[in-house]
Enzyme design. Structure first.
Site, PDB file in Angstrom:
ATOM      1  N   CYS A 256       0.332  -1.698   5.990  1.00  0.00           N
ATOM      2  CA  CYS A 256       0.633  -3.130   5.848  1.00  0.00           C
ATOM      3  C   CYS A 256       2.097  -3.345   5.512  1.00  0.00           C
ATOM      4  O   CYS A 256       2.606  -4.451   5.677  1.00  0.00           O
ATOM      5  CB  CYS A 256      -0.257  -3.748   4.783  1.00  0.00           C
ATOM      6  SG  CYS A 256      -0.339  -2.762   3.305  1.00  0.00           S
TER       7      CYS A 256
ATOM      8  N   GLY B 229      -7.444  -6.585   4.304  1.00  0.00           N
ATOM      9  CA  GLY B 229      -7.828  -6.568   5.711  1.00  0.00           C
ATOM     10  C   GLY B 229      -7.127  -7.671   6.458  1.00  0.00           C
ATOM     11  O   GLY B 229      -6.060  -8.136   6.050  1.00  0.00           O
ATOM     12  N   SER B 230      -7.761  -8.100   7.559  1.00  0.00           N
ATOM     13  CA  SER B 230      -7.078  -9.020   8.468  1.00  0.00           C
ATOM     14  C   SER B 230      -7.211 -10.472   8.014  1.00  0.00           C
ATOM     15  O   SER B 230      -8.128 -10.825   7.260  1.00  0.00           O
ATOM     16  CB  SER B 230      -7.652  -8.868   9.872  1.00  0.00           C
ATOM     17  OG  SER B 230      -9.017  -9.241   9.846  1.00  0.00           O
TER      18      SER B 230
ATOM     19  N   GLU C 110      -5.243  -9.307   0.419  1.00  0.00           N
ATOM     20  CA  GLU C 110      -4.014  -8.666   0.920  1.00  0.00           C
ATOM     21  C   GLU C 110      -4.170  -8.657   2.428  1.00  0.00           C
ATOM     22  O   GLU C 110      -5.016  -7.941   2.953  1.00  0.00           O
ATOM     23  CB  GLU C 110      -3.893  -7.225   0.399  1.00  0.00           C
ATOM     24  CG  GLU C 110      -3.915  -7.088  -1.108  1.00  0.00           C
ATOM     25  CD  GLU C 110      -2.669  -7.627  -1.769  1.00  0.00           C
ATOM     26  OE1 GLU C 110      -2.745  -7.972  -2.939  1.00  0.00           O
ATOM     27  OE2 GLU C 110      -1.622  -7.719  -1.089  1.00  0.00           O
TER      28      GLU C 110
ATOM     29  N   GLY D 280      -8.104 -12.917   9.916  1.00  0.00           N
ATOM     30  CA  GLY D 280      -9.319 -13.512  10.484  1.00  0.00           C
ATOM     31  C   GLY D 280     -10.511 -13.288   9.570  1.00  0.00           C
ATOM     32  O   GLY D 280     -11.281 -14.220   9.279  1.00  0.00           O
TER      33      GLY D 280
HETATM   34  P1  NAP Z   1     -10.674  -6.150   8.951  1.00  0.00           P
HETATM   35  O1  NAP Z   1     -11.084  -5.917  10.342  1.00  0.00           O
HETATM   36  O2  NAP Z   1     -10.268  -7.502   8.556  1.00  0.00           O
HETATM   37  O3  NAP Z   1     -11.878  -5.661   8.013  1.00  0.00           O
HETATM   38  C1  NAP Z   1     -11.860  -5.828   6.621  1.00  0.00           C
HETATM   39  C2  NAP Z   1     -13.279  -6.059   6.101  1.00  0.00           C
HETATM   40  O4  NAP Z   1     -13.735  -7.362   6.445  1.00  0.00           O
HETATM   41  C3  NAP Z   1     -14.294  -5.093   6.658  1.00  0.00           C
HETATM   42  O5  NAP Z   1     -15.194  -4.726   5.638  1.00  0.00           O
HETATM   43  C4  NAP Z   1     -14.994  -5.900   7.717  1.00  0.00           C
HETATM   44  O6  NAP Z   1     -16.277  -5.380   7.882  1.00  0.00           O
HETATM   45  C5  NAP Z   1     -14.983  -7.289   7.110  1.00  0.00           C
HETATM   46  N1  NAP Z   1     -15.032  -8.353   8.103  1.00  0.00           N
HETATM   47  C6  NAP Z   1     -14.313  -8.436   9.257  1.00  0.00           C
HETATM   48  N2  NAP Z   1     -14.574  -9.594   9.897  1.00  0.00           N
HETATM   49  C7  NAP Z   1     -15.477 -10.256   9.121  1.00  0.00           C
HETATM   50  C8  NAP Z   1     -16.142 -11.516   9.245  1.00  0.00           C
HETATM   51  N3  NAP Z   1     -15.925 -12.332  10.286  1.00  0.00           N
HETATM   52  N4  NAP Z   1     -17.007 -11.876   8.265  1.00  0.00           N
HETATM   53  C9  NAP Z   1     -17.224 -11.070   7.217  1.00  0.00           C
HETATM   54  N5  NAP Z   1     -16.640  -9.862   7.057  1.00  0.00           N
HETATM   55  C10 NAP Z   1     -15.767  -9.470   7.989  1.00  0.00           C
HETATM   56  O7  NAP Z   1      -9.410  -5.272   8.550  1.00  0.00           O
HETATM   57  P2  NAP Z   1      -9.050  -3.714   8.746  1.00  0.00           P
HETATM   58  O8  NAP Z   1      -9.436  -3.254  10.085  1.00  0.00           O
HETATM   59  O9  NAP Z   1      -9.538  -2.931   7.628  1.00  0.00           O
HETATM   60  O10 NAP Z   1      -7.456  -3.694   8.562  1.00  0.00           O
HETATM   61  C11 NAP Z   1      -6.544  -4.194   9.480  1.00  0.00           C
HETATM   62  C12 NAP Z   1      -5.822  -5.395   8.882  1.00  0.00           C
HETATM   63  O11 NAP Z   1      -5.696  -5.310   7.464  1.00  0.00           O
HETATM   64  C13 NAP Z   1      -4.398  -5.535   9.355  1.00  0.00           C
HETATM   65  O12 NAP Z   1      -4.172  -6.854   9.778  1.00  0.00           O
HETATM   66  C14 NAP Z   1      -3.524  -5.238   8.137  1.00  0.00           C
HETATM   67  O13 NAP Z   1      -2.326  -5.898   8.031  1.00  0.00           O
HETATM   68  C15 NAP Z   1      -4.393  -5.624   7.020  1.00  0.00           C
HETATM   69  N6  NAP Z   1      -4.066  -4.820   5.844  1.00  0.00           N
HETATM   70  C16 NAP Z   1      -3.396  -5.405   4.855  1.00  0.00           C
HETATM   71  C17 NAP Z   1      -3.046  -4.680   3.747  1.00  0.00           C
HETATM   72  C18 NAP Z   1      -2.284  -5.356   2.641  1.00  0.00           C
HETATM   73  O14 NAP Z   1      -2.155  -4.787   1.575  1.00  0.00           O
HETATM   74  N7  NAP Z   1      -1.783  -6.555   2.836  1.00  0.00           N
HETATM   75  C19 NAP Z   1      -3.409  -3.342   3.636  1.00  0.00           C
HETATM   76  C20 NAP Z   1      -4.091  -2.764   4.663  1.00  0.00           C
HETATM   77  C21 NAP Z   1      -4.440  -3.529   5.784  1.00  0.00           C
HETATM   78  P3  NAP Z   1     -17.241  -5.635   9.151  1.00  0.00           P
HETATM   79  O15 NAP Z   1     -16.471  -5.228  10.352  1.00  0.00           O
HETATM   80  O16 NAP Z   1     -18.417  -4.782   8.835  1.00  0.00           O
HETATM   81  O17 NAP Z   1     -17.552  -7.079   9.141  1.00  0.00           O
END
Ligand code: NAP
Length: 501
Positions: free
Chosen positions: A280, A219-220, A243, A222
């Protein structure tokens, strides 16, 4: 309240899934702790059977899973079917890998005389780390979520898993979880082998729970920082394998631009707009020579971008970030070169956007990852400008070079320069599309990931294992794989690699 949202229309609806309570999280982690010993000692053959049964259960739920995926992600049926096949393939590949057994790194040093005098018998192999928390990503509802590589590799390693469902696909997550549960039940695995929780706060509770021994996250940046801050508060901080974010630079040499103008333009367009740019490994910045062929190549990407329709983004957060990041890229000096055809719907769609800069102007700010169909084209005079630019931007999962056959020396030099900044070097291909195999590495220096490990491919299992050495132990108490007469896996015995007979 947990809701499901169709990103094609933006319409949300309440569903019969509740946010997990603290008691739900505690029950899931207690179940996982209870299952850990069984799973670790049930043997590799048992776990391989479990993984293969999971493949069967996923296949039999394919139609329901894909239907739910269509409604919750806006991804196409072809993409979702392909991704589900990849999930099944991953579980099957890990079954093969644990049967083969080299992942255990089993080593036996018999007691005896050495140049340093008499030494004791010492034997080492990797053992499961314990219950693992997995946070799936929004953009891969199957292959990086409840049915994803983190879950497959953790179960293969012998670790129970508690998944934090991604809020963008709760119904897919529940259906996926039910398929895993059916497999566990069919093989009489303990109930806590696989658990699931829903909601942000439950996710935080999960990573703080003493029973959880490692976290896999996609995920992100942040969210990763928020979760690692939680982990830092534990009396016993645990590994966090994230990741995160990646810009994936792609370089086209002058000779390649000249020889394959249209082909490379079409490849770049497809790679930056596929899955609406929500990969990603999407190339976020491409370096194109400031030559007539480079002009033509850029113009061709412009033409294809301007003719393209809007793609559906996964959720409102990613949609609003897209506009915010475009603004930041323009503020950092990116010049708008092309925009596709927007639609007027209520959903989270966006037309592809292409910006232009030069290699010399390229900065970390201009190389911010935008999750969506956004491309920055950086024009360059010579390749030294490109390598200097790459040293100024964040590291990535991948770096790509397009060159001609006569340019091996240039490619070798570029690869050497790119090595510190990427986890996978791609030659005359595109970084999107990540093969699942033994040779794969899907990771990279920070901020692509925060570890030396991969989340795709067989060696992803290494994250969920820790080494243990036994000194002077009687054979009867050793794991079977470390007993003298166990010849079924590759082992290093007294310094020599010994393959199964
Ligand atoms: P995301 O918004 O970061 O969410 C990922 C997880 O984290 C969710 O379960 C989310 O659930 C939780 N989360 C978010 N903020 C949080 C916080 N402050 N405290 C605790 N938990 C939190 O990511 P996404 O929307 O799935 O994906 C987008 C990002 O992922 C992009 O930046 C992309 O580059 C990255 N990504 C990377 C890869 C890789 O392999 N490097 C692959 C795919 C995606 P809640 O919203 O329920 O909190």
């Amino acid at each position: 309240m947990i809701t499901t949202t169709d990103p094609r229309t933006g319409a949300s609806a309440a569903i019969d899934i509740q946010e997990s309570t603290a008691a739900d999280v505690a029950a899931a982690t207690a179940g996982a702790a209870g299952a850990a010993k069984f799973l670790a000692t049930a043997g590799r053959e048992f776990r391989a059977g479990l993984l293969e049964r999971i493949c069967t259960e996923i296949e039999s739920a394919r139609a329901q899973l894909v239907d739910a995926g269509l409604a919750e992600t806006g991804l196409t049926e072809v993409r979702l079917n392909g991704e589900l096949s990849r999930s099944i393939f991953q579980f099957g590949l890990f079954a093969q890998a644990i049967r083969e057994g080299s992942y255990l790194e089993a080593s036996i040093d018999h007691a005896g005389e050495t140049p340093l005098g008499p030494q004791p018998d010492v034997r080492r192999m990797l053992i499961p780390i314990g219950p693992v928390a997995v946070f799936g990503a929004s953009n891969f509802p199957f292959a990086f979520s409840v049915l994803g590589g983190d879950v497959a590799s953790a179960l293969a390693a012998g670790c129970p898993v508690v998944v934090k469902a991604h809020p963008s696909h709760p119904l897919v997550s529940r259906l996926s979880f039910e398929a895993l549960q059916r497999a566990a039940l069919a093989l009489d695995a303990p109930e806590g082998t696989i658990g699931i929780v829903y909601g942000t706060e439950p996710g935080r509770l999960l990573v703080r729970d003493p029973a959880i021994r490692a976290v896999g996250f996609t995920g992100s940046l942040g969210a990763a920082k928020a979760l690692t801050a939680e982990i830092a508060q534990r009396p016993d901080p645990i590994p966090f394998f994230g990741e995160l974010s990646s810009i994936n630079p792609l370089i086209v040499t002058a000779a390649a631009a000249e020889a394959r103008t249209a082909e490379i333009a079409t490849g770049i367009f497809g790679s930056y707009t596929g899955s609406a740019g929500q990969l990603c490994t999407k190339p976020g910045i491409v370096f194109v020579p400031a030559t007539p062929a480079g002009d033509e190549l850029t113009d061709e990407i412009v033409r294809q971008t301007q003719a393209a329709g809007a793609g559906v983004l996964l959720n409102s957060r990613i949609r609003s970030s897209f506009s915010d990041i475009q603004q930041r890229l323009e503020d950092a000096g990116g010049r708008l070169l092309a925009r596709g055809v927007d639609d007027d719907g209520d959903g989270f769609s966006v037309a592809p956007v292409m910006l232009e800069t030069t290699a010399e102007e390229t900065s970390a700010e201009l190389a911010e990852e935008c999750f969506g169909p956004m491309l920055v084209v950086a024009r360059y005079g010579d390749l030294d400008q490109v390598t200097a630019a790459i040293s100024r931007i964040p590291a990535s999962l991948t770096a790509t070079v397009h060159a001609e056959q006569s340019e091996d020396e240039t490619v070798g030099r570029l690869f050497t320069e790119l090595e510190p900044y990427a986890g996978r070097l791609v030659y005359n291909g595109y970084p999107t599309g990540v093969r699942v195999s033994w040779g794969q590495h899907h990771g990279g220096p920070w901020p692509a990931t925060n570890t030396q490990h991969t989340s795709v491919g067989v060696t992803a299992i290494r994250r969920w294992l820790r080494p243990l050495a036994w000194q002077g132990a009687p054979e009867a108490v050793l794991p079977p794989e470390l007993r003298d007469d166990y010849g079924q896996i590759p082992r290093r015995i007294d310094g020599m690699l010994v393959l199964p007979s």
